[in-house]
Design a protein around this motif. Sequence first.
Motif, mmCIF file in Angstrom:
data_model
loop_
_atom_site.group_PDB
_atom_site.id
_atom_site.type_symbol
_atom_site.label_atom_id
_atom_site.label_comp_id
_atom_site.label_asym_id
_atom_site.label_seq_id
_atom_site.Cartn_x
_atom_site.Cartn_y
_atom_site.Cartn_z
ATOM 1 N N ALA A 141 -94.048 19.510 -0.242
ATOM 2 C CA ALA A 141 -92.448 19.861 -0.117
ATOM 3 C C ALA A 141 -91.659 18.748 -0.869
ATOM 4 N N SER A 171 -87.527 27.799 1.285
ATOM 5 C CA SER A 171 -86.126 27.696 0.891
ATOM 6 C C SER A 171 -85.747 26.328 0.225
ATOM 7 N N MET A 214 -82.096 20.362 -0.073
ATOM 8 C CA MET A 214 -83.012 20.262 1.149
ATOM 9 C C MET A 214 -84.014 21.155 1.099
ATOM 10 N N ARG A 272 -87.347 23.312 2.534
ATOM 11 C CA ARG A 272 -88.015 23.740 3.558
ATOM 12 C C ARG A 272 -89.208 24.415 3.416
ATOM 13 N N THR A 330 -95.796 17.593 3.886
ATOM 14 C CA THR A 330 -94.631 16.864 3.596
ATOM 15 C C THR A 330 -94.833 16.105 2.187
ATOM 16 N N GLN A 372 -88.111 16.740 9.294
ATOM 17 C CA GLN A 372 -88.904 17.241 10.335
ATOM 18 C C GLN A 372 -90.268 17.493 9.548
ATOM 19 N N ASN A 382 -91.357 24.913 8.865
ATOM 20 C CA ASN A 382 -90.683 23.997 9.815
ATOM 21 C C ASN A 382 -90.955 22.384 9.304
ATOM 22 N N THR A 383 -91.316 22.317 7.976
ATOM 23 C CA THR A 383 -91.214 21.098 7.366
ATOM 24 C C THR A 383 -90.028 20.938 6.357
ATOM 25 N N HIS A 384 -88.979 20.002 6.767
ATOM 26 C CA HIS A 384 -87.716 20.032 6.099
ATOM 27 C C HIS A 384 -87.574 18.921 5.362
#
Length: 240
Positions: A128, A15, A29, A31, A125, A120, A34-36
């Motif tokens: 993302a 998202s 942001m 996501r 990472t 997170q 669970n990587t934000h």
Amino acid sequence: MRPSGRTPDSMRDVSIEINVNRHAEGSCMVRFGNTHVLCTASIDDRVPPWMRNSGKGWVTAEYGMLPRATNKRTDREAARGKQTGRTQEIQRLIGRSLRAVTDLKAMGESQIKLDCDVIQADGGTRTASITGAYVALHLAFQKQVKLGILTEIPLIDEVAAVSCGLFEDTAVLDLDYDEDSNAQADANFVLTGKGGIVEIQGTAEEDPFSEEQFLELLKLAQKGVKELSALQRQALGLEG
């Protein structure tokens, strides 16, 4: 079966939420499961000294992880007094990736600084961060066009990134931490919306992988980036 239960060619739930920072010229942001990662774009009227009077702009990036982004607290790098080699390598990758799709001359003599802060972490990472940084950069350019500073958005293509790897002898897309930490090989693919290759980082953790396996990973990455590009356009309110 993957630990997450996903099929080999499935992304995590992705998202992109825009305008999450009221102060930054562009923000989102992003996501990946669970990587934000919080991505912001800040406009500076001054270019680096070595670029003055060149008629070109510059796009650069900084990357960092919050102390409890992982399952154990890590000290802030500012408290240690220096950045790790990993941090420096990732932020240079983000900068290169975004400059690859930016018309620096069309920017004029201005600089955009992209900050990617990992809230997170659960694998991926850097991929993302690149995906979200593109959205933040696009939003910052949109603001400059709205203010009449630019006549058009100086982006020549989209860019996104995704990881792929060999997990239990199977090529899989978008590794989470459980897979990444046990993969036989893993690679990060930075690709443009038109299919161009910006950068590929690949490593065999055990035995060397073959050209055939590499092409299988590339095919998965192309599928993943196509999906990510569609999500970027959707978040930006663009058609297509």
